[in-house]
Enzyme design. Sequence first.
Site, PDB file in Angstrom:
ATOM      1  N   HIS A 158      28.036   1.782 107.507  1.00 45.00           N
ATOM      2  CA  HIS A 158      26.727   2.348 108.137  1.00 45.00           C
ATOM      3  C   HIS A 158      26.275   1.239 109.397  1.00 45.00           C
ATOM      4  O   HIS A 158      25.931   2.179 110.297  1.00 45.00           O
ATOM      5  CB  HIS A 158      25.703   2.367 106.848  1.00 45.00           C
ATOM      6  CG  HIS A 158      25.820   3.030 105.701  1.00 45.00           C
ATOM      7  ND1 HIS A 158      26.177   2.600 104.504  1.00 45.00           N
ATOM      8  CD2 HIS A 158      26.053   4.182 105.818  1.00 45.00           C
ATOM      9  CE1 HIS A 158      26.343   3.285 103.732  1.00 45.00           C
ATOM     10  NE2 HIS A 158      26.491   4.858 104.490  1.00 45.00           N
ATOM     11  N   MET A 167      23.014   8.087 103.102  1.00 46.04           N
ATOM     12  CA  MET A 167      22.553   8.196 101.814  1.00 46.04           C
ATOM     13  C   MET A 167      22.034   6.859 101.224  1.00 46.04           C
ATOM     14  O   MET A 167      21.853   6.804  99.986  1.00 46.04           O
ATOM     15  CB  MET A 167      23.593   9.029 100.886  1.00 46.04           C
ATOM     16  CG  MET A 167      23.903  10.409 101.405  1.00 46.04           C
ATOM     17  SD  MET A 167      24.289  11.463 100.000  1.00 46.04           S
ATOM     18  CE  MET A 167      25.844  10.688  99.380  1.00 46.04           C
ATOM     19  N   SER A 224      29.768   3.443  99.753  1.00 49.49           N
ATOM     20  CA  SER A 224      28.760   2.920  98.652  1.00 49.49           C
ATOM     21  C   SER A 224      29.249   3.166  97.246  1.00 49.49           C
ATOM     22  O   SER A 224      28.739   2.519  96.220  1.00 49.49           O
ATOM     23  CB  SER A 224      27.394   3.979  98.924  1.00 49.49           C
ATOM     24  OG  SER A 224      26.806   3.910 100.256  1.00 49.49           O
ATOM     25  N   GLU A 271      28.455  -2.501 105.842  1.00 50.29           N
ATOM     26  CA  GLU A 271      28.893  -2.456 107.236  1.00 50.29           C
ATOM     27  C   GLU A 271      29.477  -1.354 107.894  1.00 50.29           C
ATOM     28  O   GLU A 271      29.290  -1.366 109.104  1.00 50.29           O
ATOM     29  CB  GLU A 271      29.982  -3.576 107.473  1.00 50.29           C
ATOM     30  CG  GLU A 271      29.592  -5.048 107.023  1.00 50.29           C
ATOM     31  CD  GLU A 271      28.472  -5.412 107.921  1.00 50.29           C
ATOM     32  OE1 GLU A 271      28.482  -5.107 109.108  1.00 50.29           O
ATOM     33  OE2 GLU A 271      27.551  -6.347 107.651  1.00 50.29           O
ATOM     34  N   ASP A 283      34.502  10.078 106.844  1.00 53.29           N
ATOM     35  CA  ASP A 283      34.470  11.302 106.303  1.00 53.29           C
ATOM     36  C   ASP A 283      34.742  12.157 107.359  1.00 53.29           C
ATOM     37  O   ASP A 283      34.210  12.856 108.183  1.00 53.29           O
ATOM     38  CB  ASP A 283      32.983  11.480 105.905  1.00 53.29           C
ATOM     39  CG  ASP A 283      32.357  10.739 104.841  1.00 53.29           C
ATOM     40  OD1 ASP A 283      32.728  10.854 103.735  1.00 53.29           O
ATOM     41  OD2 ASP A 283      31.869   9.431 105.209  1.00 53.29           O
TER      42      ASP A 283
HETATM   43  P1  AMP Z   1      27.025   8.085 103.537  1.00 60.14           P
HETATM   44  O1  AMP Z   1      25.811   7.010 103.099  1.00 60.14           O
HETATM   45  O2  AMP Z   1      28.054   7.786 102.583  1.00 60.14           O
HETATM   46  O3  AMP Z   1      26.763   9.563 103.539  1.00 60.14           O
HETATM   47  O4  AMP Z   1      27.522   7.703 105.075  1.00 60.14           O
HETATM   48  C1  AMP Z   1      26.594   7.824 105.994  1.00 60.14           C
HETATM   49  C2  AMP Z   1      27.524   7.780 107.255  1.00 60.14           C
HETATM   50  O5  AMP Z   1      28.060   6.659 107.452  1.00 60.14           O
HETATM   51  C3  AMP Z   1      28.590   9.051 107.458  1.00 60.14           C
HETATM   52  O6  AMP Z   1      28.683   9.198 108.908  1.00 60.14           O
HETATM   53  C4  AMP Z   1      29.691   8.122 106.965  1.00 60.14           C
HETATM   54  O7  AMP Z   1      31.159   8.706 107.508  1.00 60.14           O
HETATM   55  C5  AMP Z   1      29.570   6.727 107.685  1.00 60.14           C
HETATM   56  N1  AMP Z   1      30.197   5.838 106.836  1.00 60.14           N
HETATM   57  C6  AMP Z   1      30.191   5.536 105.666  1.00 60.14           C
HETATM   58  N2  AMP Z   1      31.211   4.417 105.310  1.00 60.14           N
HETATM   59  C7  AMP Z   1      31.677   4.209 106.527  1.00 60.14           C
HETATM   60  C8  AMP Z   1      32.876   3.260 106.757  1.00 60.14           C
HETATM   61  N3  AMP Z   1      33.416   2.541 105.692  1.00 60.14           N
HETATM   62  N4  AMP Z   1      33.312   3.352 107.890  1.00 60.14           N
HETATM   63  C9  AMP Z   1      32.646   4.173 109.004  1.00 60.14           C
HETATM   64  N5  AMP Z   1      31.796   4.992 108.843  1.00 60.14           N
HETATM   65  C10 AMP Z   1      31.251   5.061 107.455  1.00 60.14           C
END
Ligand code: AMP
Length: 279
Positions: A37, A30, A186, A35, A150
């Site tokens: 991502h 999103m 985020s 780091e 997640d």
């Molecule tokens: P989001 O943008 O929050 O929807 O996350 C996109 C992808 O990045 C999802 O698969 C999250 O699980 C992964 N992600 C976000 N933050 C982390 C983190 N701190 N460590 C590992 N993966 C992450």
Amino acid sequence: MQLIRSIKKIRDFVKQQKKRNRTIGFVPTMGYLHEGHLSLVKQAKKDNDISILSIFVNPAQFGPKEDFKKYPRNLKHDIALAKKANVDVIFYPKVSEIYPKNYKTHICVEKLTKYLCGRSRPGHFQGVATIVTKLFNIIMPDVSYFGQKDAQQAIIIKKMVQDLNMQTKIRIMPIVRAKDGLVLSSRNIYLDKKQRKEAPILYKSLREAKSLIKNGQKSASRIISMIHKIITRNSSGVIDYVSIVDLENLEPVKIIKNRVLIALAVWFGKTRLIDNIII
Ligand code: AMP
């Protein structure tokens, strides 16, 4: 690096790559990249010829009272980070491109969506499963990368891919944390100074749970109440849930025998943070 906004264009790009027998690694996000991502991007680049990162704040996974409008967005910053990480393509569709007027179809993964975050965020995982399915159909990746951050999402996506015979492989990457243990997210930008200082207590409580289990504690309810105590005594966090569940079906566990997932969600002011550990 290319920035592509239309479904037709990204499909044409993918077609060309497949003609050349290039494999595609896909990282759905999103945006407001960090780091966490980038660790997924790094793996996608390592495993595949081409890396595609999508940035789409998916309205379907936010409840009516949640932070869809406020969710942090910064395309310039994201482009700079993606370029630095050598991403080949950012797919950045408009909401109207993904959900045109009169959109009707949603994906529901049963049972697994009932527990943990599914309880406090009804409809969230239906929104996640729907957007991920659509992105898989558009991009047809060989391998797709998700974060263990997640944990429930990762389990649901894996099940959906298996049940619906989707072609992509799924790789789940470890949680990336700040030095003090806070999961990178985020949403951390919402935290004020005091909340940011307090928030690492979540990981501390999980590590404490791990050492209790290592020392022989088998009662899930005892461990859960210890986690509650640690968080409430040491921070202003308001607990949404702390659960110990089976790693496959996400059902609550009473006595810890096999590998379990300890997952929690805690409010710091208006910000809901999640964390988890597999033991
Ligand atoms: P989001 O943008 O929050 O929807 O996350 C996109 C992808 O990045 C999802 O698969 C999250 O699980 C992964 N992600 C976000 N933050 C982390 C983190 N701190 N460590 C590992 N993966 C992450």
